[in-house]
Design a protein around this motif. Structure first.
Motif, PDB file in Angstrom:
ATOM      1  N   GLU A 173       0.800  -1.285   0.113  1.00  0.00           N
ATOM      2  CA  GLU A 173      -0.338  -0.544  -0.238  1.00  0.00           C
ATOM      3  C   GLU A 173       1.309   1.369   0.046  1.00  0.00           C
ATOM      4  O   GLU A 173      -0.144   2.920  -0.308  1.00  0.00           O
ATOM      5  N   PHE A 174       2.359   0.943   0.012  1.00  0.00           N
ATOM      6  CA  PHE A 174       3.064   2.324  -0.122  1.00  0.00           C
ATOM      7  C   PHE A 174       4.101   2.214  -1.568  1.00  0.00           C
ATOM      8  O   PHE A 174       3.736   1.650  -2.352  1.00  0.00           O
ATOM      9  N   PHE A 175       4.178   4.094  -1.527  1.00  0.00           N
ATOM     10  CA  PHE A 175       5.362   4.293  -2.467  1.00  0.00           C
ATOM     11  C   PHE A 175       6.424   4.656  -2.429  1.00  0.00           C
ATOM     12  O   PHE A 175       6.677   4.925  -0.761  1.00  0.00           O
ATOM     13  N   MET A 176       7.732   3.167  -3.008  1.00  0.00           N
ATOM     14  CA  MET A 176       8.981   4.360  -2.659  1.00  0.00           C
ATOM     15  C   MET A 176       9.909   4.240  -2.259  1.00  0.00           C
ATOM     16  O   MET A 176       9.280   4.712  -4.087  1.00  0.00           O
ATOM     17  N   LEU A 177      10.548   5.593  -2.306  1.00  0.00           N
ATOM     18  CA  LEU A 177      11.920   6.340  -3.869  1.00  0.00           C
ATOM     19  C   LEU A 177      13.083   5.441  -3.721  1.00  0.00           C
ATOM     20  O   LEU A 177      12.870   5.713  -2.049  1.00  0.00           O
ATOM     21  N   HIS A 178      13.693   5.099  -4.675  1.00  0.00           N
ATOM     22  CA  HIS A 178      14.514   4.204  -4.596  1.00  0.00           C
ATOM     23  C   HIS A 178      15.901   5.721  -5.173  1.00  0.00           C
ATOM     24  O   HIS A 178      15.470   5.728  -6.529  1.00  0.00           O
ATOM     25  N   VAL A 179      16.835   5.817  -4.398  1.00  0.00           N
ATOM     26  CA  VAL A 179      17.622   6.610  -5.258  1.00  0.00           C
ATOM     27  C   VAL A 179      19.191   6.316  -4.837  1.00  0.00           C
ATOM     28  O   VAL A 179      19.583   5.844  -4.070  1.00  0.00           O
ATOM     29  N   PRO A 180      19.932   5.636  -6.342  1.00  0.00           N
ATOM     30  CA  PRO A 180      20.806   5.784  -6.442  1.00  0.00           C
ATOM     31  C   PRO A 180      21.981   6.561  -6.039  1.00  0.00           C
ATOM     32  O   PRO A 180      21.644   7.680  -6.336  1.00  0.00           O
ATOM     33  N   VAL A 181      22.599   6.265  -5.177  1.00  0.00           N
ATOM     34  CA  VAL A 181      24.112   7.425  -4.780  1.00  0.00           C
ATOM     35  C   VAL A 181      25.405   7.368  -4.677  1.00  0.00           C
ATOM     36  O   VAL A 181      25.786   5.652  -4.626  1.00  0.00           O
ATOM     37  N   LYS A 182      25.802   8.048  -5.294  1.00  0.00           N
ATOM     38  CA  LYS A 182      27.038   7.864  -5.934  1.00  0.00           C
ATOM     39  C   LYS A 182      27.860   8.414  -4.981  1.00  0.00           C
ATOM     40  O   LYS A 182      27.966   9.968  -5.225  1.00  0.00           O
ATOM     41  N   GLU A 183      28.662   7.952  -4.478  1.00  0.00           N
ATOM     42  CA  GLU A 183      29.715   7.982  -3.203  1.00  0.00           C
ATOM     43  C   GLU A 183      30.955   7.720  -3.506  1.00  0.00           C
ATOM     44  O   GLU A 183      31.240   6.772  -3.763  1.00  0.00           O
ATOM     45  N   PRO A 184      32.470   8.619  -2.865  1.00  0.00           N
ATOM     46  CA  PRO A 184      33.827   8.390  -3.544  1.00  0.00           C
ATOM     47  C   PRO A 184      34.081   7.146  -2.241  1.00  0.00           C
ATOM     48  O   PRO A 184      33.275   7.113  -1.378  1.00  0.00           O
ATOM     49  N   VAL A 185      34.704   6.527  -2.766  1.00  0.00           N
ATOM     50  CA  VAL A 185      35.310   5.359  -1.023  1.00  0.00           C
ATOM     51  C   VAL A 185      36.738   5.984  -1.499  1.00  0.00           C
ATOM     52  O   VAL A 185      37.830   6.665  -1.813  1.00  0.00           O
ATOM     53  N   PRO A 186      37.016   5.581   0.549  1.00  0.00           N
ATOM     54  CA  PRO A 186      38.357   6.185   0.411  1.00  0.00           C
ATOM     55  C   PRO A 186      39.732   5.824  -0.401  1.00  0.00           C
ATOM     56  O   PRO A 186      40.395   7.077  -0.175  1.00  0.00           O
ATOM     57  N   ASP A 187      39.767   5.026  -0.390  1.00  0.00           N
ATOM     58  CA  ASP A 187      40.365   4.629  -1.237  1.00  0.00           C
ATOM     59  C   ASP A 187      40.865   3.244  -2.096  1.00  0.00           C
ATOM     60  O   ASP A 187      40.804   2.172  -2.383  1.00  0.00           O
ATOM     61  N   ALA A 188      41.056   3.904  -3.811  1.00  0.00           N
ATOM     62  CA  ALA A 188      41.051   2.692  -4.679  1.00  0.00           C
ATOM     63  C   ALA A 188      42.122   1.928  -5.283  1.00  0.00           C
ATOM     64  O   ALA A 188      41.937   2.483  -6.342  1.00  0.00           O
ATOM     65  N   SER A 189      43.709   2.733  -4.581  1.00  0.00           N
ATOM     66  CA  SER A 189      44.994   2.005  -5.545  1.00  0.00           C
ATOM     67  C   SER A 189      44.419   0.904  -5.638  1.00  0.00           C
ATOM     68  O   SER A 189      43.532  -0.112  -4.510  1.00  0.00           O
ATOM     69  N   SER A 190      45.212   0.115  -6.309  1.00  0.00           N
ATOM     70  CA  SER A 190      45.529  -1.673  -5.960  1.00  0.00           C
ATOM     71  C   SER A 190      45.829  -2.298  -5.238  1.00  0.00           C
ATOM     72  O   SER A 190      46.659  -1.337  -4.281  1.00  0.00           O
ATOM     73  N   VAL A 191      45.717  -3.407  -5.189  1.00  0.00           N
ATOM     74  CA  VAL A 191      46.693  -4.783  -3.742  1.00  0.00           C
ATOM     75  C   VAL A 191      47.936  -3.992  -4.252  1.00  0.00           C
ATOM     76  O   VAL A 191      48.341  -3.868  -3.370  1.00  0.00           O
ATOM     77  N   LYS A 192      48.425  -4.131  -5.106  1.00  0.00           N
ATOM     78  CA  LYS A 192      49.788  -4.082  -5.515  1.00  0.00           C
ATOM     79  C   LYS A 192      50.658  -3.143  -4.726  1.00  0.00           C
ATOM     80  O   LYS A 192      51.431  -2.772  -3.724  1.00  0.00           O
ATOM     81  N   GLU A 193      49.560  -1.557  -5.311  1.00  0.00           N
ATOM     82  CA  GLU A 193      50.163  -0.746  -3.977  1.00  0.00           C
ATOM     83  C   GLU A 193      50.009  -0.275  -2.868  1.00  0.00           C
ATOM     84  O   GLU A 193      50.323  -0.169  -2.211  1.00  0.00           O
ATOM     85  N   ARG A 194      48.994  -0.973  -2.423  1.00  0.00           N
ATOM     86  CA  ARG A 194      48.146  -1.279  -0.646  1.00  0.00           C
ATOM     87  C   ARG A 194      49.376  -2.020  -0.164  1.00  0.00           C
ATOM     88  O   ARG A 194      50.428  -1.976   0.844  1.00  0.00           O
ATOM     89  N   MET A 195      49.947  -2.935  -0.306  1.00  0.00           N
ATOM     90  CA  MET A 195      51.597  -4.000   0.047  1.00  0.00           C
ATOM     91  C   MET A 195      53.022  -3.295  -0.008  1.00  0.00           C
ATOM     92  O   MET A 195      53.294  -3.223   0.510  1.00  0.00           O
ATOM     93  N   LYS A 196      52.556  -2.334  -1.519  1.00  0.00           N
ATOM     94  CA  LYS A 196      53.910  -1.011  -1.666  1.00  0.00           C
ATOM     95  C   LYS A 196      54.434  -0.845  -0.952  1.00  0.00           C
ATOM     96  O   LYS A 196      55.325  -0.255   0.046  1.00  0.00           O
ATOM     97  N   ALA A 197      52.872   0.595  -0.410  1.00  0.00           N
ATOM     98  CA  ALA A 197      52.443   1.629   0.461  1.00  0.00           C
ATOM     99  C   ALA A 197      52.636   0.762   2.064  1.00  0.00           C
ATOM    100  O   ALA A 197      53.041   1.711   3.471  1.00  0.00           O
ATOM    101  N   GLY A 198      52.736  -0.546   2.033  1.00  0.00           N
ATOM    102  CA  GLY A 198      53.040  -1.524   3.159  1.00  0.00           C
ATOM    103  C   GLY A 198      51.483  -1.212   4.683  1.00  0.00           C
ATOM    104  O   GLY A 198      51.961  -1.668   5.838  1.00  0.00           O
TER     105      GLY A 198
END
Ligand SMILES: [Zn+2]
Length: 398
Positions: A173-198
Motif C-alpha cells: 500500500e506504500f510508495f517507495m522512492l529508491h535513490v542510487p547514490v554515488k559515493e566516493p570510496v576512501p581508497d581505490a588504489s590497487s592491491v599492489k600499490e597497497r602492499m607497496k605502501a605497507g
C-alpha cells in the motif's frame, strides 16, 4: 595522502507520502505505455539488436518524433506533449526490457500482450527540491502534468554522496522512492600499490563451528597485529535447525505443500536469519579491518571440487554454508570502506605451523586443534588464517 579516488553506488530507500498517490499510479501507467511503445518498436527493428542502448535510443527517437523542418516520423509516438526526459526514461526502460526479452533466447518476436511494469525513473527536470525529507515530482494526473511535493521518510542521504535519478515503486500500500547514490570510496588504489605502501592485510578463514570466521591481521613486516573470532555460528545453526524442524512438522501435518502459508512464513524466517548474520559478520569484519588499518582482505580460495565436498559436508544452513554470502557482502562493503577483497589460493595453509613452519603432524577435530612437529599447538583455523596472510604478502612482494 596520495590515494586514488574511486566510487561506489548504493541505493537508498525512502517511504514516500503525498496528497495524491493516484497521480503516481497514473504517471506509472503512462510511463509503462510509452515503455511498451518503444519495446515494440525496438523488437520490430532487428537492425537495432546489435546496437548499444544509446544508439538504439537515438534511432528510435528518429523513428517516432517529428524532426526539423516538419519531417514526418515513420512511426509517430501516439501521445503529444510528453516531457522529453519522461519519454526518454520510458524509452530506455522499453529498450532494456526488449533486450532482456531477446537475451532469454526469444528471437522471434510475436506481438503478444506483454505487460511492462518498470518503475518510473525520474530523470533530471522531472524532479526538484530534493533532500532527505522531501522531493517534488512532475507527475501526470491523467490530463495534465503537475508538480507534486512529496514527503520522504527513511535514511539520510550521505553528505558526500551524489544522488542519481530516483525511481518510484509501489510496494503493497506504500510508495517507495529508491535513490542510487554515488559515493566516493576512501581508497581505490590497487592491491599492489597497497602492499607497496605497507598496508596491513587481514586474512580470513571460515569455519563450521561457533566462529563464522577467524581473522589475523598481518603488518608489512609479517608481524601479527591482531586476531579475532567472529562468533555466533552455533546459535545460528541452532536457530536454523529449530525452524527446519517446524517446517518438517507442518509438512507432516499439512502434507507436502512448500507454497503453503505456514511454510512460506518459516522459509522467510530462515532467509531473514541468514541475511541478518551474513550482514552482521561482514560488518564486524570490516570494522575490525578499519580498527587495525587493514587495506586488503585475503580470502582463502579452494579447488572447486574440494569446496563442493566441504560445503556438502557442512550442510545447508550451517555456519560454513553462510560463508558464501559473507564473502559477497565483504566485496561491496569492503570496497565502500576503501578495502580491497582478494582471494589467495589456500593450498598449503592448513598443513604447516604458522609459528615455526614445521609440519602439522596431528589434528584434533573435536577441539579444532593442530599439533606441529616442534610441539606447537593451537586453533587450526587461526593457524590457516595466519599462513594465508603471510602467503598473500609473499605473493605481492615477488
Ligand atoms: Zn610449530
Amino acid at each position: 595522502m596520495n590515494e586514488k579516488q574511486g566510487y561506489c553506488i548504493t541505493t537508498k530507500c525512502f517511504r514516500l507520502r503525498c496528497s495524491h498517490p493516484e497521480w503516481l499510479a497514473s504517471t506509472q501507467d503512462f510511463y509503462n505505455r510509452i515503455e511498451k511503445f518503444y519495446y515494440d518498436l525496438y523488437l520490430n527493428h532487428e537492425e537495432l539488436w546489435e546496437k548499444n542502448s544509446q544508439e538504439s535510443l537515438r534511432f528510435l527517437e528518429m523513428l517516432s518524433l517529428p524532426g526539423k523542418e516538419k519531417r514526418v516520423p515513420e512511426r509517430a509516438l501516439p501521445w503529444e506533449d510528453v516531457p522529453t526526459y519522461f519519454r526518454r526514461a520510458a524509452a530506455n526502460a522499453g529498450i532494456a526490457a526488449a533486450k532482456s526479452h531477446l537475451s532469454r533466447g526469444k528471437n522471434s518476436y510475436v506481438t503478444q500482450a506483454v505487460k511492462l511494469n518498470s518503475s518510473v525513473v525520474y530523470y533530471s527536470r522531472m524532479y526538484r527540491d530534493f533532500s532527505s525529507r522531501e522531493i517534488t515530482l512532475k507527475v501526470w494526473d491523467g490530463q495534465f502534468w503537475k508538480w507534486m511535493r512529496c514527503r520522504l521518510y527513511g535514511e539520510e542521504l550521505p553528505a558526500n554522496g551524489q544522488p542519481m535519478s530516483p525511481s518510484v515503486t509501489a510496494e503493497g500500500e506504500f510508495f517507495m522512492l529508491h535513490v542510487p547514490v554515488k559515493e566516493p570510496v576512501p581508497d581505490a588504489s590497487s592491491v599492489k600499490e597497497r602492499m607497496k605502501a605497507g598496508k596491513n592485510i587481514c586474512a580470513l578463514q571460515f569455519t563450521n563451528g561457533d566462529a563464522f570466521a577467524v581473522a589475523s591481521i598481518c603488518d608489512k613486516d609479517g608481524q601479527e597485529r591482531a586476531v579475532r573470532f567472529f562468533g555466533g555460528g552455533r546459535e545460528y545453526a541452532h536457530h536454523c535447525r529449530r525452524i527446519l524442524e517446524k517446517i518438517e512438522k507442518s509438512r507432516e501435518s499439512l502434507g507436502d505443500s512448500p507454497q503453503g502459508q505456514v511454510n512460506r512464513k518459516y522459509w522467510n524466517h530462515l532467509k531473514n536469519l541468514t541475511d541478518y548474520h551474513a550482514h552482521r559478520v561482514s560488518r564486524e569484519i570490516i570494522r575490525f579491518c578499519e580498527e587495525y588499518q587493514a587495506g586488503v582482505i585475503a580470502l582463502p580460495r579452494y579447488n572447486e571440487e574440494y569446496s563442493r565436498r566441504v560445503m556438502i559436508g557442512a550442510g545447508n544452513w550451517s555456519p560454513l554454508h553462510l560463508s558464501t554470502r559473507i564473502r559477497n557482502f565483504l566485496q561491496y562493503k569492503g570496497w565502500k570502506a576503501g578495502i580491497i577483497v582478494i582471494e589467495v589460493h589456500a593450498a598449503g595453509t592448513g598443513s604447516v605451523c604458522a609459528r615455526c613452519g614445521g609440519k602439522i603432524i596431528r589434528e584434533d577435530e573435536e577441539a579444532k586443534e593442530f599439533f606441529c612437529e616442534a610441539g606447537h599447538r593451537g586453533n587450526k583455523y587461526l593457524n590457516a588464517a595466519r599462513n594465508l596472510a603471510v602467503k598473500c604478502r609473499g605473493q605481492f612482494e615477488k
